[in-house]
Design a protein around this motif. Structure first.
Motif, mmCIF file in Angstrom:
data_model
loop_
_atom_site.group_PDB
_atom_site.id
_atom_site.type_symbol
_atom_site.label_atom_id
_atom_site.label_comp_id
_atom_site.label_asym_id
_atom_site.label_seq_id
_atom_site.Cartn_x
_atom_site.Cartn_y
_atom_site.Cartn_z
ATOM 1 N N PHE A 1 0.810 -1.216 0.000
ATOM 2 C CA PHE A 1 0.000 0.000 0.000
ATOM 3 C C PHE A 1 0.847 1.270 0.000
ATOM 4 O O PHE A 1 0.316 2.368 0.059
ATOM 5 C CB PHE A 1 -0.941 -0.002 1.216
ATOM 6 N N LYS A 2 2.170 1.111 -0.057
ATOM 7 C CA LYS A 2 3.053 2.274 -0.082
ATOM 8 C C LYS A 2 3.311 2.726 -1.514
ATOM 9 O O LYS A 2 3.060 1.996 -2.468
ATOM 10 C CB LYS A 2 4.364 1.952 0.629
ATOM 11 N N GLU A 3 3.835 3.945 -1.648
ATOM 12 C CA GLU A 3 4.174 4.522 -2.961
ATOM 13 C C GLU A 3 2.984 4.459 -3.917
ATOM 14 O O GLU A 3 3.112 4.113 -5.090
ATOM 15 C CB GLU A 3 5.402 3.820 -3.555
ATOM 16 N N LYS A 4 1.795 4.773 -3.380
ATOM 17 C CA LYS A 4 0.549 4.873 -4.158
ATOM 18 C C LYS A 4 0.175 3.561 -4.851
ATOM 19 O O LYS A 4 -0.378 3.557 -5.948
ATOM 20 C CB LYS A 4 0.652 6.012 -5.174
ATOM 21 N N ARG A 5 0.480 2.428 -4.175
ATOM 22 C CA ARG A 5 0.104 1.131 -4.726
ATOM 23 C C ARG A 5 -1.216 0.621 -4.159
ATOM 24 O O ARG A 5 -1.660 -0.474 -4.503
ATOM 25 C CB ARG A 5 1.213 0.094 -4.454
ATOM 26 N N GLY A 6 -1.868 1.385 -3.290
ATOM 27 C CA GLY A 6 -3.080 0.916 -2.624
ATOM 28 C C GLY A 6 -4.202 0.580 -3.590
ATOM 29 O O GLY A 6 -4.827 -0.488 -3.497
ATOM 30 N N LEU A 7 -4.501 1.489 -4.529
ATOM 31 C CA LEU A 7 -5.582 1.246 -5.486
ATOM 32 C C LEU A 7 -5.284 0.016 -6.335
ATOM 33 O O LEU A 7 -6.157 -0.840 -6.538
ATOM 34 C CB LEU A 7 -5.774 2.470 -6.385
ATOM 35 N N SER A 8 -4.047 -0.086 -6.813
ATOM 36 C CA SER A 8 -3.658 -1.237 -7.629
ATOM 37 C C SER A 8 -3.843 -2.538 -6.858
ATOM 38 O O SER A 8 -4.383 -3.526 -7.381
ATOM 39 C CB SER A 8 -2.194 -1.115 -8.062
ATOM 40 N N THR A 9 -3.404 -2.558 -5.599
ATOM 41 C CA THR A 9 -3.502 -3.760 -4.775
ATOM 42 C C THR A 9 -4.946 -4.208 -4.619
ATOM 43 O O THR A 9 -5.278 -5.390 -4.808
ATOM 44 C CB THR A 9 -2.877 -3.503 -3.395
ATOM 45 N N VAL A 10 -5.835 -3.273 -4.308
ATOM 46 C CA VAL A 10 -7.260 -3.616 -4.110
ATOM 47 C C VAL A 10 -7.887 -4.100 -5.413
ATOM 48 O O VAL A 10 -8.659 -5.067 -5.427
ATOM 49 C CB VAL A 10 -8.026 -2.405 -3.545
ATOM 50 N N MET A 11 -7.567 -3.438 -6.527
ATOM 51 C CA MET A 11 -8.127 -3.852 -7.819
ATOM 52 C C MET A 11 -7.621 -5.237 -8.228
ATOM 53 O O MET A 11 -8.368 -6.039 -8.790
ATOM 54 C CB MET A 11 -7.784 -2.827 -8.900
ATOM 55 N N PHE A 12 -6.356 -5.530 -7.947
ATOM 56 C CA PHE A 12 -5.843 -6.879 -8.217
ATOM 57 C C PHE A 12 -6.586 -7.911 -7.379
ATOM 58 O O PHE A 12 -6.918 -8.999 -7.859
ATOM 59 C CB PHE A 12 -4.338 -6.955 -7.935
ATOM 60 N N TRP A 13 -6.853 -7.582 -6.126
ATOM 61 C CA TRP A 13 -7.588 -8.503 -5.259
ATOM 62 C C TRP A 13 -8.982 -8.799 -5.825
ATOM 63 O O TRP A 13 -9.429 -9.944 -5.836
ATOM 64 C CB TRP A 13 -7.703 -7.922 -3.851
ATOM 65 N N ILE A 14 -9.669 -7.752 -6.294
ATOM 66 C CA ILE A 14 -11.012 -7.935 -6.860
ATOM 67 C C ILE A 14 -10.948 -8.798 -8.117
ATOM 68 O O ILE A 14 -11.778 -9.691 -8.327
ATOM 69 C CB ILE A 14 -11.654 -6.569 -7.165
ATOM 70 N N ALA A 15 -9.939 -8.535 -8.966
ATOM 71 C CA ALA A 15 -9.796 -9.313 -10.199
ATOM 72 C C ALA A 15 -9.516 -10.784 -9.895
ATOM 73 O O ALA A 15 -10.106 -11.683 -10.513
ATOM 74 C CB ALA A 15 -8.681 -8.723 -11.065
ATOM 75 N N PHE A 16 -8.613 -11.039 -8.940
ATOM 76 C CA PHE A 16 -8.303 -12.425 -8.559
ATOM 77 C C PHE A 16 -9.538 -13.108 -7.986
ATOM 78 O O PHE A 16 -9.832 -14.261 -8.319
ATOM 79 C CB PHE A 16 -7.180 -12.450 -7.521
ATOM 80 N N PHE A 17 -10.273 -12.422 -7.114
ATOM 81 C CA PHE A 17 -11.481 -12.985 -6.507
ATOM 82 C C PHE A 17 -12.481 -13.392 -7.581
ATOM 83 O O PHE A 17 -13.004 -14.509 -7.585
ATOM 84 C CB PHE A 17 -12.119 -11.947 -5.575
ATOM 85 N N SER A 18 -12.737 -12.485 -8.519
ATOM 86 C CA SER A 18 -13.741 -12.733 -9.549
ATOM 87 C C SER A 18 -13.328 -13.857 -10.490
ATOM 88 O O SER A 18 -14.125 -14.745 -10.831
ATOM 89 C CB SER A 18 -13.985 -11.446 -10.349
ATOM 90 N N CYS A 19 -12.060 -13.825 -10.912
ATOM 91 C CA CYS A 19 -11.610 -14.822 -11.884
ATOM 92 C C CYS A 19 -11.544 -16.214 -11.279
ATOM 93 O O CYS A 19 -11.944 -17.190 -11.918
ATOM 94 C CB CYS A 19 -10.249 -14.431 -12.461
ATOM 95 N N LEU A 20 -11.066 -16.327 -10.040
ATOM 96 C CA LEU A 20 -10.969 -17.658 -9.431
ATOM 97 C C LEU A 20 -12.341 -18.224 -9.102
ATOM 98 O O LEU A 20 -12.516 -19.447 -9.064
ATOM 99 C CB LEU A 20 -10.083 -17.610 -8.189
ATOM 100 N N LEU A 21 -13.321 -17.353 -8.876
ATOM 101 C CA LEU A 21 -14.692 -17.845 -8.708
ATOM 102 C C LEU A 21 -15.126 -18.557 -9.983
ATOM 103 O O LEU A 21 -15.705 -19.650 -9.945
ATOM 104 C CB LEU A 21 -15.634 -16.681 -8.390
#
Length: 451
Positions: free
Chosen positions: A246-266
């Motif tokens: 979540f440092k160096e403005k990676r917070g948005l990217s991290t959350v969006m990756f989590w959503i993408a992984f959640f959706s795709c693995l479902l």
């Protein structure tokens, strides 16, 4: 005495015997990872009959392994950034191989589910660390391709499971295809000897001798001297690797990756578990339904290799967003049936746009984050994704239990594809982070000069 930049040495290296060895071992490990994951979908119609399970109970049993994977991904991903990826790879191979074999000796749903959970701990931890290790040592010009080739091993294993199921189950019972999972245990001594430890860990622990031994294999044309200074270009300023996401403005990217992984693995685990059953309900025989599972994995292999090559040239994000969206469209069309050849083609495209996309997004994430939090980034994203993976089999079982039209079952698995496409579309480009960081450094230097 020279200053050695390990990142540049590895990035500029040419593909050679070292990379071949790393690629081969990684491929074999991920192939058994895929085999162990898909094997449950192969036997679930037989288990439903033998153990008198309902669709919901069978879906829940499929989710126990994914529940273990959720914990294994985040635990072993974070652990590897602290003790080294090589040790963790061996630990996870032992876990998933041993307990998948024991599934073949289970006498009840409870015992079977327990072994699936314990195997899931290893299955969850292996993929983030293999991908991170590959990214650590791949030449820059073919990082996405190397990771994607290895992740095709998942689909190869996924194809072997139903193939062996077709030939072994009628003669030796459903238990026999679980026993095959023990083969990696026999290869452990050679695996441990030939797999390299990641360069960032060797630098952090001061093991210069081992680092130079590996670098000489990575780049034989480069000379290294024991007196050379090794530059550690990236290091964490926190004892908690998770905070770096979540440092160096990676917070948005991290959350969006989590959503993408959640959706795709479902989508991925829902289809791997229930595609044979859905096709049987649509009127196809068991062997034909297992054939659709093979087409799904075959499409994933072809799609992964083609798109990976384009990703190295044009960038992963530009290709992943339309891939996820096309997966949603194809899954919707599957629900309406049609000519069997068309159905096989649609299933193969669905494999490319779901499993294939998931393979490539992992390569994307591995390159998005710096080396010192790479396993943590992949492990946490995979862990969040496993929650979606757990819901996939349960969702499929629930939908089958309420006897909805077949079209609605496929549409339910298509919707997450659209969500994943939107999430990845919102991920800022890595280059923009680099530019912002560079501007920040220049501003700081200008201020110091002014003072």
């Amino acid at each position: 005495m020279a200053a050695i930049n390990t990142n540049e040495v590895i990035a500029n290296s040419k593909f050679n015997r070292f990379h071949w060895s790393l690629l081969l071992w990684s491929f074999l490990i991920i192939a058994f990872d895929g085999y162990d994951l898909v094997v449950y979908g192969t036997v679930v119609p037989v288990l439903i009959e033998n153990w008198n399970l309902t669709s919901v109970e069978a879906g829940a049993m499929g989710s126990y392994g994914l529940f273990g994977m959720m914990f294994g991904a985040v635990f072993f991903g974070t652990l590897a950034d602290r003790i080294g990826r090589k040790k963790v790879v061996v630990m996870t191979v032992i876990l998933f191989s041993l307990f998948t074999v024991l599934c073949g000796f289970a006498n009840s749903p409870t015992e079977f589910s327990t072994y699936r959970f314990l195997a899931g701990l290893g299955l969850g931890g292996i993929m983030p660390n293999i991908i991170a290790l590959l990214t650590d040592y791949s030449p820059k010009s073919m990082r996405s391709m190397m990771v994607s080739i290895v992740l095709c091993g998942y689909s190869v294993g996924g194809i072997l499971a139903p193939l062996l199921g077709i030939y072994l189950m009628p003669q030796f019972g459903w238990e026999s295809i679980f026993w095959i999972a023990g083969l990696p245990l026999l290869a452990l001594p050679w695996m441990y000897k030939q797999l390299p430890e990641t360069a960032s860990h060797l630098i952090r622990t001061g093991n210069k001798k081992e680092l130079f031994r590996i670098l000489r294999k990575v780049s034989p044309e480069t000379e290294f001297n024991e007196n050379d200074e090794v530059l550690e270009l990236e290091k964490s300023d926190s004892k908690v690797p998770l905070a770096g996401l979540f440092k160096e403005k990676r917070g948005l990217s991290t959350v969006m990756f989590w959503i993408a992984f959640f959706s795709c693995l479902l989508m991925v685990y829902g289809l791997n578990t229930w595609l044979p059953k859905l096709m049987m309900d649509a009127g196809y025989a068991l062997n034909s339904s297992l054939g659709f599972l093979i087409a799904l994995q075959g499409g994933a292999i072809v799609g992964t290799l083609i798109i990976a090559r384009l990703c190295d040239k044009y960038g992963a994000k530009k290709l992943l967003v339309p891939m996820y969206a096309s997966g949603a469209v194809v899954l919707t069309l599957l629900g309406f049936g049609g000519n069997i050849v068309v159905i096989y083609v649609l299933v193969a495209i669905a494999g490319a746009a779901t499993i294939g996309a998931q393979n490539i997004v992992q390569a994307y994430v591995s390159q998005y984050y710096p080396a010192y939090i790479r396993s943590t980034a992949l492990g946490t994203a995979s862990s969040i994704g496993r929650i979606g993976g757990m819901l996939g089999p349960v969702l499929g079982g629930f939908l089958l239990s309420i006897s909805l039209p077949i079209q609605m079952n496929f549409i339910a698995f298509a919707i997450p594809g659209l969500i994943a496409a939107i999430a990845l579309g919102l991920v800022p480009d890595k280059e923009s982070h680099a530019r912002q960081k560079e501007v920040k450094i220049q501003t700081s230097q200008t201020s110091e000069t002014t003072i």
